[in-house]
Design a protein around this motif. Sequence first.
Motif, PDB file in Angstrom:
ATOM      1  N   GLU A 227       0.836  -1.207   0.000  1.00 35.25           N
ATOM      2  CA  GLU A 227       0.000   0.000   0.000  1.00 35.25           C
ATOM      3  C   GLU A 227       0.871   1.258   0.000  1.00 35.25           C
ATOM      4  N   VAL A 228       1.971   1.188   0.747  1.00 37.19           N
ATOM      5  CA  VAL A 228       2.851   2.359   0.845  1.00 37.19           C
ATOM      6  C   VAL A 228       3.604   2.537  -0.467  1.00 37.19           C
ATOM      7  N   GLU A 229       4.163   1.423  -0.962  1.00 41.15           N
ATOM      8  CA  GLU A 229       4.973   1.460  -2.179  1.00 41.15           C
ATOM      9  C   GLU A 229       4.165   1.963  -3.375  1.00 41.15           C
ATOM     10  N   ARG A 230       2.929   1.473  -3.487  1.00 48.04           N
ATOM     11  CA  ARG A 230       2.108   1.853  -4.639  1.00 48.04           C
ATOM     12  C   ARG A 230       1.310   3.116  -4.378  1.00 48.04           C
ATOM     13  N   ARG A 231       1.465   3.670  -3.213  1.00 52.18           N
ATOM     14  CA  ARG A 231       0.849   4.937  -2.831  1.00 52.18           C
ATOM     15  C   ARG A 231      -0.677   4.864  -2.716  1.00 52.18           C
ATOM     16  N   SER A 232      -1.231   3.640  -2.718  1.00 48.90           N
ATOM     17  CA  SER A 232      -2.676   3.543  -2.518  1.00 48.90           C
ATOM     18  C   SER A 232      -3.038   3.938  -1.084  1.00 48.90           C
ATOM     19  N   ILE A 233      -2.028   3.938  -0.201  1.00 53.46           N
ATOM     20  CA  ILE A 233      -2.284   4.303   1.198  1.00 53.46           C
ATOM     21  C   ILE A 233      -2.714   5.767   1.325  1.00 53.46           C
ATOM     22  N   TYR A 234      -2.302   6.616   0.368  1.00 52.03           N
ATOM     23  CA  TYR A 234      -2.665   8.032   0.452  1.00 52.03           C
ATOM     24  C   TYR A 234      -4.170   8.217   0.443  1.00 52.03           C
ATOM     25  N   SER A 235      -4.826   7.607  -0.548  1.00 50.25           N
ATOM     26  CA  SER A 235      -6.274   7.798  -0.594  1.00 50.25           C
ATOM     27  C   SER A 235      -6.947   7.022   0.535  1.00 50.25           C
ATOM     28  N   LEU A 236      -6.384   5.859   0.874  1.00 53.42           N
ATOM     29  CA  LEU A 236      -7.004   5.051   1.930  1.00 53.42           C
ATOM     30  C   LEU A 236      -7.008   5.795   3.273  1.00 53.42           C
ATOM     31  N   LEU A 237      -5.862   6.388   3.635  1.00 59.09           N
ATOM     32  CA  LEU A 237      -5.783   7.042   4.946  1.00 59.09           C
ATOM     33  C   LEU A 237      -6.529   8.369   5.004  1.00 59.09           C
ATOM     34  N   SER A 238      -6.911   8.908   3.834  1.00 62.54           N
ATOM     35  CA  SER A 238      -7.702  10.132   3.872  1.00 62.54           C
ATOM     36  C   SER A 238      -9.164   9.825   4.189  1.00 62.54           C
ATOM     37  N   LYS A 239      -9.511   8.533   4.161  1.00 62.93           N
ATOM     38  CA  LYS A 239     -10.877   8.132   4.521  1.00 62.93           C
ATOM     39  C   LYS A 239     -10.998   8.120   6.055  1.00 62.93           C
ATOM     40  N   PRO A 240     -12.228   8.098   6.560  1.00 64.26           N
ATOM     41  CA  PRO A 240     -12.373   8.177   8.019  1.00 64.26           C
ATOM     42  C   PRO A 240     -11.973   6.882   8.727  1.00 64.26           C
ATOM     43  N   ILE A 241     -10.697   6.516   8.603  1.00 66.05           N
ATOM     44  CA  ILE A 241     -10.216   5.354   9.342  1.00 66.05           C
ATOM     45  C   ILE A 241      -9.002   5.778  10.148  1.00 66.05           C
ATOM     46  N   ARG A 242      -8.799   5.104  11.266  1.00 67.55           N
ATOM     47  CA  ARG A 242      -7.629   5.395  12.084  1.00 67.55           C
ATOM     48  C   ARG A 242      -6.554   4.384  11.713  1.00 67.55           C
ATOM     49  N   ARG A 243      -5.324   4.781  11.960  1.00 70.91           N
ATOM     50  CA  ARG A 243      -4.241   3.915  11.489  1.00 70.91           C
ATOM     51  C   ARG A 243      -4.275   2.543  12.148  1.00 70.91           C
ATOM     52  N   HIS A 244      -4.677   2.485  13.431  1.00 67.93           N
ATOM     53  CA  HIS A 244      -4.691   1.160  14.074  1.00 67.93           C
ATOM     54  C   HIS A 244      -5.771   0.268  13.463  1.00 67.93           C
ATOM     55  N   GLU A 245      -6.855   0.904  12.976  1.00 66.37           N
ATOM     56  CA  GLU A 245      -7.903   0.105  12.325  1.00 66.37           C
ATOM     57  C   GLU A 245      -7.379  -0.518  11.033  1.00 66.37           C
ATOM     58  N   LEU A 246      -6.503   0.223  10.361  1.00 69.09           N
ATOM     59  CA  LEU A 246      -5.913  -0.309   9.134  1.00 69.09           C
ATOM     60  C   LEU A 246      -5.073  -1.551   9.443  1.00 69.09           C
ATOM     61  N   ILE A 247      -4.214  -1.440  10.458  1.00 73.92           N
ATOM     62  CA  ILE A 247      -3.347  -2.577  10.823  1.00 73.92           C
ATOM     63  C   ILE A 247      -4.195  -3.779  11.252  1.00 73.92           C
ATOM     64  N   LEU A 248      -5.164  -3.542  12.132  1.00 70.41           N
ATOM     65  CA  LEU A 248      -5.969  -4.662  12.636  1.00 70.41           C
ATOM     66  C   LEU A 248      -6.820  -5.280  11.524  1.00 70.41           C
ATOM     67  N   GLY A 249      -7.352  -4.432  10.649  1.00 74.92           N
ATOM     68  CA  GLY A 249      -8.150  -4.946   9.532  1.00 74.92           C
ATOM     69  C   GLY A 249      -7.326  -5.790   8.585  1.00 74.92           C
ATOM     70  N   LYS A 250      -6.124  -5.303   8.286  1.00 72.26           N
ATOM     71  CA  LYS A 250      -5.229  -6.054   7.402  1.00 72.26           C
ATOM     72  C   LYS A 250      -4.901  -7.411   8.022  1.00 72.26           C
ATOM     73  N   TYR A 251      -4.595  -7.390   9.316  1.00 68.07           N
ATOM     74  CA  TYR A 251      -4.239  -8.634   9.997  1.00 68.07           C
ATOM     75  C   TYR A 251      -5.424  -9.606   9.974  1.00 68.07           C
ATOM     76  N   ALA A 252      -6.590  -9.096  10.346  1.00 69.35           N
ATOM     77  CA  ALA A 252      -7.772  -9.955  10.391  1.00 69.35           C
ATOM     78  C   ALA A 252      -8.059 -10.547   9.006  1.00 69.35           C
ATOM     79  N   GLY A 253      -7.856  -9.746   7.973  1.00 68.91           N
ATOM     80  CA  GLY A 253      -8.125 -10.211   6.613  1.00 68.91           C
ATOM     81  C   GLY A 253      -7.225 -11.362   6.223  1.00 68.91           C
ATOM     82  N   LEU A 254      -5.943 -11.257   6.574  1.00 67.51           N
ATOM     83  CA  LEU A 254      -5.027 -12.335   6.189  1.00 67.51           C
ATOM     84  C   LEU A 254      -5.268 -13.585   7.030  1.00 67.51           C
TER      85      LEU A 254
END
Lengths: 268, 312
Positions: free
Chosen positions: A77-104
């Motif tokens: 996400e960081v390398e491809r810069r998709s994180i820019y638009s993702l983090l501008s959404k109403p999500i907190r950074r810890h939700e991103l980490i936990l969501g990614k973990y839960a998904g895998l």
Amino acid sequence: MAIIGRIAVHVFKESVRDKVLYNLVLFAVLLIAASYLIGQLTAGQDVKIIKDLGLAATQIFGLFIAVFIGIGLVSKEVERRSIYSLLSKPIRRHELILGKYAGLVLTLAVNVVVMAATLYLVLGYMSWVESEEFKATWLRPAADPAMLPAIFLVFAQLALVTALALFFSTFSSPILSAVLTFGLYVVGHFNADLRNFESVVDSTAAAYLARALYYALPSLAPFDVKAAVVHGEPVTFGYVAMTTGYGAAYVAALLLAAVFIFSRRDFK
Amino acid sequence: MSTPAITLDGLTKDYAVGFWRPRPHRALDQVSLEVATGEVLGYLGPNGAGKTTTLKLLMQLIYPTAGTAEILGCPAGDVDASLRLGYLPELPYFYDNLSAEELLIYFGGLFGLSTADARERATTLLDRVGLGAARHQRLRRYSKGMLQRVGIAQALVNDPEVVFLDEPMSGLDPVGRRDMRELIRQLGAEGRTVFFSSHILSDAEALCSRVAIMARGKLIATGRIADLAFEVRGWELVVSGASADDVRALGLEESTREVDGRQVIELAIDQPPDRILPELARHGAQVVSLTPRHESLEDYFMRVVSQPGEAS
């Protein structure tokens, strides 16, 4: 919670669409089929070999999924810069980490279930075609429910490895993360040797260091009860619960550290 | 007075440069700026002026060294602010394996939209940005220009009050640039606050009520373009009814081209039109248009930065 769920579902969807995942599942299926052929050649030992191979294949293919997708969860996400638009959404950074973990972990769960089901099918088929006299030579029945704790612990171990991969990927490059995760995976299996290091060396400092490492590094060997299960030794519920509890605590610590690092990062 | 849509107060960002002995490099230096609700602001500056750094600070993709940024009265990065803003990153990139519609449904879900509502919203938005026909195609097959359009659609998925666009024109062909200009104009007409960055002055000229001009991390001027004293570097004069020979007689053949039977004459600064117009009139030419050619942003910065205090 809803946000974490949506991110997790997205991770699951992405990995399902990644052709790599299909290949891995296919490989596992092929390997189990191959193990069946080997079983045909080895009289009497066939069921044991197939159980061994099937469980080992489940673990190894799961390991590859956990590491190679795990290291990319955040870094891609960081390398491809998709994180820019993702983090501008109403999500907190810890939700991103936990969501990614839960998904895998969800992806791994589905994979492990598919691989385990395949293994049981192969074993069930063997049981069905063999004569009763031949089956009497088996230590345990072919489709032995006692394998389930071993399969569950393989899954628990994979969940821990995923957390390791995710943790490393929050601050290092994908390649370094893969190396570190695989390194710790190997070390984790021999971790117990560090505990009694003082009986090997004279230096107190070295012994303390070894003891500290023993507690800090993940102990992965306890999750591996394949041999016991295959040879018909019982694995108690208490043991499974203890080991899972250890895994959960270690995962929690890793995720906490990952969130701590990730929340402070600048995405230049 | 109501709360400004965007407030930057002494916003400063240092990056550490160098691995062995990192030194701070000031990417943004004490930028203070207010953008009123409903305003369309062009945030202009050459590459490396600090435009993207400002936008990333506003999205809290990076944290400030000093100063604050507020959006709709909430600190930047606050979920309450995120709910009401849209952001198009520079050269946006999304997920290869998703279609444009799936991406918008995913992002819509992050705003709490149900899948059905998000799908409806996706259809409207993709039609609006001209991607209606490609909505089911995987993003890996999208061109740069199409990704830019998806980027706009995702920035509008929550019907935002404030829209941040980082170099929205870059990577677009002339048709795309025209569409983008029209879209920004519409966003402004709908009463949204628009904050867009660009390194090209002409992008802003037709669109913005006000521009803020950045150079080397500092805000060097704000105001209406007309008031900002861009130097006139020449004129473009379009005349009809004159032949190429008439123009040649004036010694202007070098700088003249014929377009649709009209003569388009590029006049340098030492050829003021008031001297040439009577001559052309004598040859029976009628003036179609006369447009001053302003210096480029780069020239403006070079001039203003080298002579501080001249900017208004």
